[in-house]
Scaffold this active site. Structure first.
Site, PDB file in Angstrom:
ATOM      1  N   THR A 288       0.844  -1.191   0.000  1.00  0.00           N
ATOM      2  CA  THR A 288       0.000   0.000   0.000  1.00  0.00           C
ATOM      3  C   THR A 288       0.878   1.238   0.000  1.00  0.00           C
ATOM      4  O   THR A 288       2.073   1.181   0.274  1.00  0.00           O
ATOM      5  CB  THR A 288      -0.896   0.067   1.252  1.00  0.00           C
ATOM      6  OG1 THR A 288      -0.094   0.397   2.396  1.00  0.00           O
ATOM      7  CG2 THR A 288      -1.604  -1.254   1.493  1.00  0.00           C
ATOM      8  N   ASP A 289       0.270   2.378  -0.276  1.00  0.00           N
ATOM      9  CA  ASP A 289       0.935   3.639  -0.001  1.00  0.00           C
ATOM     10  C   ASP A 289       0.725   3.961   1.483  1.00  0.00           C
ATOM     11  O   ASP A 289       0.010   3.264   2.199  1.00  0.00           O
ATOM     12  CB  ASP A 289       0.390   4.750  -0.894  1.00  0.00           C
ATOM     13  CG  ASP A 289       1.410   5.855  -1.153  1.00  0.00           C
ATOM     14  OD1 ASP A 289       2.334   6.014  -0.328  1.00  0.00           O
ATOM     15  OD2 ASP A 289       1.281   6.552  -2.161  1.00  0.00           O
ATOM     16  N   TYR A 290       1.336   5.026   1.924  1.00  0.00           N
ATOM     17  CA  TYR A 290       1.377   5.409   3.342  1.00  0.00           C
ATOM     18  C   TYR A 290      -0.032   5.495   3.942  1.00  0.00           C
ATOM     19  O   TYR A 290      -0.828   6.327   3.534  1.00  0.00           O
ATOM     20  CB  TYR A 290       2.075   6.756   3.453  1.00  0.00           C
ATOM     21  CG  TYR A 290       2.640   7.117   4.787  1.00  0.00           C
ATOM     22  CD1 TYR A 290       3.996   6.975   5.048  1.00  0.00           C
ATOM     23  CD2 TYR A 290       1.835   7.631   5.791  1.00  0.00           C
ATOM     24  CE1 TYR A 290       4.541   7.341   6.280  1.00  0.00           C
ATOM     25  CE2 TYR A 290       2.361   7.991   7.017  1.00  0.00           C
ATOM     26  CZ  TYR A 290       3.714   7.847   7.262  1.00  0.00           C
ATOM     27  OH  TYR A 290       4.243   8.212   8.482  1.00  0.00           O
ATOM     28  N   THR A 291      -0.340   4.627   4.883  1.00  0.00           N
ATOM     29  CA  THR A 291      -1.641   4.518   5.572  1.00  0.00           C
ATOM     30  C   THR A 291      -2.807   4.289   4.614  1.00  0.00           C
ATOM     31  O   THR A 291      -3.950   4.615   4.933  1.00  0.00           O
ATOM     32  CB  THR A 291      -1.931   5.750   6.466  1.00  0.00           C
ATOM     33  OG1 THR A 291      -2.104   6.916   5.650  1.00  0.00           O
ATOM     34  CG2 THR A 291      -0.820   5.990   7.468  1.00  0.00           C
ATOM     35  N   GLY A 292      -2.527   3.711   3.462  1.00  0.00           N
ATOM     36  CA  GLY A 292      -3.565   3.541   2.451  1.00  0.00           C
ATOM     37  C   GLY A 292      -4.751   2.714   2.906  1.00  0.00           C
ATOM     38  O   GLY A 292      -5.888   2.979   2.501  1.00  0.00           O
TER      39      GLY A 292
END
Length: 765
Positions: A288-292
């Site tokens: 995922t991207d950051y905190t996705g």
């Protein structure tokens, strides 16, 4: 060091006792299967889920002695990798905890945003795309990998391949512009550069293509915003660069923040499983991207348990920062939302990546302190960065041949970024050593030595609004705002200009005006900078405007009123010297735009390969009622895709094709003569475009299908040739079948997407 327990000795024997790492490099499954099977048979569910967790390094950056949270989680088997930690020494410390102080001794994978270089910084990706030379693109990624791996990092969150036609979007600076074909070529070259042909080598690293998918089409150019488009557009225009990276063997993929078909990409099973794995055959892992994952709650998909299950079911393998998979997966299994088999599949992919990188055979392979001392930010690497930066610079206008400048007399250097070392590299230069970067004033002084005088004045601030300027420089790259009035700054600059022979004015943006969370509704040159340019022109001195930018700017006024325009984007750690190389003619500019420069923001989105309407504006017309146009400005941009001048003049003639009619799998050969009618040797990017005149679905007015960058001596003519096959004619039809259709095709070759020679031919099945 704690004594290694007996179970780790057993695992180590099993893992090392199979095929050699070189043998299995870059191959998924197969030779790793038995080794992974042996390891996973010993893992608890909690340990498998731990492999899916990717926290930020956090307090490890201050040294392990002061770290409590991350270190204890590593010891508990709750971490599969870390990012944003650098230096071989710190990474060795963290790896030692994972390998020697956990039950199973599974190594960590360490990642970082190595976007356009590590310590040696190359042009921002948008600038890099303007070199139109895939060997140089690949070389930049190769050197970035060499430096990053010398400092312990085995995984980069790059390349970013999002197609974008909206310069309001701040992250357009991180991609390769508006074109599908050029973007696909760059995506593949970057993957080759990072990963090489042997991922087990200690100077190659795993790439991560991002942001999958469609992130560059955010509505209103506002970061993280909604994306909504048809599938036919996805497949024809936005998907190809991601697929090109997959076809090049990229090891990992990062999910995007935006939604696709009403579902956040992080939770889209259609994107992550059906398209990526089933249709494209991707066999790496998805992060995922950051905190996705947690962000899907605000999207409106469900609570933490629901979104964690949705992500894992979709095909997400690794959770960056949110801890959702770590904390919710067991509960999701108990509730029947996901299965342990899905956890096993995700865990296996993470372990496979670590095997491919050779981490099980040598967890410390990227932690050689001697490499870090001798292979990072070397003089040879810096020279390559300087050469590439010079090739990325785009000459937009050179009225009356003001450029190249003479290395004599008095040169006025004016502008708020002219003496700012921290802002040369551009956005996403997280490992850069800005104190060693080359500012523009330093670059000019290096070039002229004692032969000329460089006189500097700031002229104005980056923007007149102090609050806006503080938001721009929020990440710590100071714009060094001057608290004097704009009138006082301008008066000082005019005094310097009047006492000089020529004026070099540095205008445009600061490096953090673009990048993540840096969208702008107004993409014109700020009003205080324009006022400065108006008054500098009134001095009667020759004025060279050098534009720093991380996006295509709306520079209609500048193009109409300033005699000389040079767009340098943000050229990296060697920016100052590279800019001087071009301004003084030591390098003949050859950069070509990879994105269209609009007249104003009202034209956005604007791009060359648009469709025709049922009421197109007739060629050569500025305005016609009841046609597709504006009342107040022309449809045409200020500068089109592919545009860029040189100190040489290139003339195109004798466009020929091998046959006006072809059938089936025959090959069309296209050639054109390009003459350098000037005296100076120069490089020209010869561009091939095709138009499919009639299709079962509407087709673009033209599409880039090939290009070649050639060096031509003054007075020399070179014949440049291309070959086109039916594969180049394929597109996705309304049934999403990848086909080509017989009919008439227009063949165009030229110096940019607007100025072309053209002919037509017919291709039968």
């Amino acid at each position: 060091m704690r004594k290694i327990d007996s179970i780790y000795v057993i695992i180590l024997a099993v893992l090392v006792g199979c095929s050699s790492p070189k043998e299995s490099s870059n191959r998924s499954g197969s030779s790793y299967d038995s080794r992974i099977d042996s390891l996973m048979a010993l893992m608890t569910l909690e340990e498998k889920v731990g492999q899916l967790n990717l926290p930020a390094a956090g307090d490890i950056n201050t040294g392990l002695a002061k770290s409590t949270g991350i270190v204890s989680r590593i010891k508990e088997g709750k971490v599969g990798g870390l990012f944003n930690i650098r230096t071989a020494e710190k990474i060795r410390q963290a790896q030692k905890v994972a390998v020697e102080e956990t039950r199973l001794g599974i190594p960590l994978i360490f990642g970082m945003d190595v976007i356009h270089g590590y310590k040696t910084l190359f042009p921002i990706p948008l600038g890099m795309s303007c070199v139109w030379d895939m060997d140089l693109v690949e070389k930049s990624a190769r050197l970035a990998a060499s430096e990053a791996t010398a400092d312990g990092i085995a995984w980069t969150f790059s390349p970013m391949v999002d197609v974008s036609r909206d310069p309001r979007w701040g992250r357009i600076s991180e991609g390769s512009g508006e074109d599908t074909y050029l973007g696909s070529q760059i995506a593949a070259a970057m993957v080759r550069g990072y990963q090489g042909d042997d991922l087990t080598a200690n100077n190659t690293m795993m790439a991560c293509v991002k942001h999958y998918a469609l992130y560059g089409a955010a509505e209103a150019g506002r970061d993280y915003n909604t994306v909504d488009m048809s599938h036919i557009r996805m497949y024809n225009e936005y998907f190809p660069p991601y697929k090109a990276a997959v076809d090049a063997g990229v090891g990992s993929v990062m999910a995007s923040f935006n939604e696709v078909d009403g579902v956040p990409a992080t939770g889209s099973k259609w994107l992550m499983t059906e398209v990526l794995r089933n249709q494209w055959g991707f066999d790496g892992f998805v992060v995922t991207d950051y905190t996705g994952i947690n962000e899907m709650i605000d999207h409106g998909i469900g609570d933490t348990l629901a979104v964690a299950a949705r992500a894992l079911d979709a095909g997400i393998d690794m959770d960056m920062v949110s801890d959702a998979l770590l904390n919710q997966t067991k509960k999701a299994i108990e509730k029947g939302l996901v299965t342990e088999a899905q956890v096993d599949a995700a865990c296996r992919r993470i372990l496979e990546a670590k095997f491919k990188l050779g981490l099980f055979d040598d967890p410390y392979k990227y932690c050689d302190l001697e490499r870090a001392k001798t292979e990072i930010f070397t003089e040879s690497n810096r020279q390559v960065a300087r050469d590439i930066a010079a090739e990325s610079i785009v000459l937009l206008k050179n009225e009356k041949g003001v450029l190249p400048l003479k290395k004599s007399g008095k040169i006025a250097l004016i502008g708020p970024m002219a003496n700012n070392i921290e802002n040369m590299a551009g956005t996403w230069s997280v490992a850069g050593d800005f104190e060693k970067s080359i500012s523009i004033i330093e670059g000019l002084k290096n070039a002229v030595g004692e032969n000329a005088s460089i006189q500097y004045a700031r002229g104005c601030n980056v923007v007149p609004d102090a609050d806006l300027e503080s938001r721009i420089s929020i990440f710590g790259k100071p714009t060094n705002r001057d608290e004097r009035s704009e009138e006082a700054l301008l008066a000082e600059a005019l005094k310097v200009a009047k006492s000089s022979d020529v004026v070099v004015a540095i205008i445009g943006e600061a490096s953090e005006s673009t990048g993540e969370s840096s969208s702008m509704s107004n993409i014109e040159i700020p009003e205080n900078q324009r006022k400065m340019m108006e008054d500098l022109m009134k001095t009667g001195k020759p004025v060279v405007a050098v534009i720093l930018s991380g996006r295509p700017l709306a520079i209609r006024w500048e193009a109409e009123n300033l005699p000389t325009l040079v767009n340098v984007f943000f050229a990296g750690s060697e920016a100052g010297d590279a800019i001087a190389d071009v301004l003084f003619g030591d390098v003949n500019p050859s950069g070509k735009l990879s994105a269209t420069f609009p007249q104003n923001v009202g034209q956005v989105p604007i791009y060359y390969n648009h469709k025709n309407t049922g009421r197109p504006l007739p060629e050569g017309k500025w305005f016609q009622k009841f046609r597709s146009n504006y009342l107040d400005i022309p449809n045409e941009p200020v500068y089109p895709f592919g545009y860029g001048l040189s100190y040489s003049s290139f003339d195109y003639s004798n466009l020929t094709i091998s046959s006006p009619k072809l059938t089936g799998d025959q090959t069309l050969k296209v050639s054109v003569d390009v003459t350098n009618s000037g005296d100076v040797a120069g490089k020209e990017v010869v561009q091939l475009y095709i138009r499919d005149v009639v299709g079962s679905v509407t087709r673009p007015v033209k599409e880039l299908k090939g290009f070649e960058k050639v060096l031509i001596n003054g007075g020399e003519t070179k014949t440049v040739s291309f070959e086109i096959t039916p594969e180049d004619l394929k597109f996705y039809n309304s049934d999403l079948e990848f086909v080509w259709e017989p009919g008439e095709f227009e063949i165009m070759v030229g110096t940019n997407s607007r100025d072309v020679l053209s002919t037509s031919m017919h291709w039968n099945k």
